[in-house]
Design an enzyme around this catalytic site. Structure first.
Site, PDB file in Angstrom:
ATOM      1  N   TYR A 104       0.853  -1.190   0.000  1.00 41.81           N
ATOM      2  CA  TYR A 104       0.000   0.000   0.000  1.00 41.81           C
ATOM      3  C   TYR A 104       0.890   1.241   0.000  1.00 41.81           C
ATOM      4  O   TYR A 104       1.992   1.233   0.515  1.00 41.81           O
ATOM      5  CB  TYR A 104      -1.013   0.008   1.151  1.00 41.81           C
ATOM      6  CG  TYR A 104      -0.502  -0.120   2.560  1.00 41.81           C
ATOM      7  CD1 TYR A 104       0.142   0.935   3.202  1.00 41.81           C
ATOM      8  CD2 TYR A 104      -0.719  -1.291   3.289  1.00 41.81           C
ATOM      9  CE1 TYR A 104       0.563   0.831   4.515  1.00 41.81           C
ATOM     10  CE2 TYR A 104      -0.302  -1.418   4.606  1.00 41.81           C
ATOM     11  CZ  TYR A 104       0.341  -0.345   5.211  1.00 41.81           C
ATOM     12  OH  TYR A 104       0.768  -0.452   6.511  1.00 41.81           O
ATOM     13  N   CYS A 105       0.405   2.284  -0.649  1.00 41.49           N
ATOM     14  CA  CYS A 105       1.142   3.534  -0.842  1.00 41.49           C
ATOM     15  C   CYS A 105       2.563   3.288  -1.358  1.00 41.49           C
ATOM     16  O   CYS A 105       3.548   3.697  -0.739  1.00 41.49           O
ATOM     17  CB  CYS A 105       1.179   4.341   0.457  1.00 41.49           C
ATOM     18  SG  CYS A 105       1.640   6.077   0.224  1.00 41.49           S
ATOM     19  N   PRO A 106       2.701   2.606  -2.498  1.00 42.50           N
ATOM     20  CA  PRO A 106       4.047   2.324  -3.013  1.00 42.50           C
ATOM     21  C   PRO A 106       4.760   3.590  -3.474  1.00 42.50           C
ATOM     22  O   PRO A 106       4.136   4.530  -3.967  1.00 42.50           O
ATOM     23  CB  PRO A 106       3.771   1.384  -4.197  1.00 42.50           C
ATOM     24  CG  PRO A 106       2.393   1.740  -4.650  1.00 42.50           C
ATOM     25  CD  PRO A 106       1.643   2.116  -3.399  1.00 42.50           C
TER      26      PRO A 106
END
Length: 274
Positions: free
Chosen positions: A140-142
């Site tokens: 998540y949120c790369p």
């Protein structure tokens, strides 16, 4: 990196208890503003329990309300932050650190990320594990400065600039299960997207690519222990730390930024408490 920004006076602000998430982002903006005017650099620590910090892109999800309802049913509140693009999970096992220092437009975004990367490497050097900074695409949120050990992400970094000050913010997943946090976000996106094709590409999360530091280092580790590691690392890198009280002028400035956070989030009508 030389560690040069760490050398000199830093104010340490401990906000690991007692704050709401919107207050945290408002404090960072306030300190950015003041540091940009010449105040000492700031290292601020903060912890928030059971809240998902959504990014600007998340606010445009086609079924955001349903996604928020899912988070609320799982016991998580939600707010939209003023930096970064996608959602992250915060709880009592996640430590957030903000490095806030003066910098003009010539100071590159990557340079800010490199300083945080340097700090984290110093904090955990004694474990002998290689910490990599590279994008973990199915987290998540790369981002290009995801921090990982053996391909499993434990931290993400964002950056915000206000009035000549730079805030580099990191979340460190220290305790608990990294994959469980990732699964929460995977389900959130499934519900908030419902398979719709959007202009923005939201992450296709693989829960197995995320872990906590205590999982990766194979040792018991607490947020409190990591706080001590942070302060020791700051001093090792050349920082002289002090604590200062908030002045009336600082509170006035803080309230301006806090009102902006309230306004940003009021438009979404989401449950911030879970």
């Amino acid at each position: 990196m030389t560690g040069s920004i760490f050398e000199g006076k830093w104010q340490y602000v401990d906000h690991t208890t007692g704050l709401q998430p919107m207050q945290s982002f408002s404090f960072d903006d306030m300190y950015c503003h003041l540091v940009g005017q010449g105040n000492d650099a700031v290292v601020r620590t903060w912890v928030h329990n059971h809240v998902v910090i959504l990014g600007i892109h998340d606010a445009r999800l086609p079924y955001l309300a349903e996604g928020i309802e899912y988070l609320n049913n799982k016991g998580y509140g939600a707010i939209v932050r003023n930096s970064g693009g996608l959602g992250v999970v915060l709880d009592a096992g996640v430590l957030n650190i903000s490095l806030i220092f003066k910098g003009d437009i010539s100071f590159s975004i990557d340079a800010g990320y490199e300083y945080m990367y340097e700090l984290v490497q110093e904090m955990f050097a004694s474990y002998g594990k290689r910490i990599e900074a590279k994008e973990i695409t199915r987290s998540y949120c790369p981002g290009s400065y995801d921090l990982s050990i053996d391909g499993k992400k434990f931290a993400g970094i964002s950056q915000r600039r206000v009035k000549g000050g730079i805030a580099v913010q990191i979340y460190l997943c220290i305790e608990g299960s990294g994959s469980e946090r990732a699964e929460l976000m995977r389900q959130f996106y499934d519900i908030a997207l419902r398979g719709e094709v959007t202009k923005f590409h939201y992450p296709d999360i693989d829960s197995s690519c995320m872990a906590s530091l205590e999982e990766l280092l194979e040792t018991e580790l607490s947020v409190e222990e990591v706080l001590f590691k942070l302060l020791f690392a700051m001093k090792t890198l050349g920082a002289t730390l002090s604590n200062n009280e908030m002045t009336n002028d600082m509170w006035t400035l803080y309230n301006i930024y806090f009102e902006r956070m309230i306004e940003r989030n009021s438009k979404l009508k989401i449950n911030q408490e879970g």
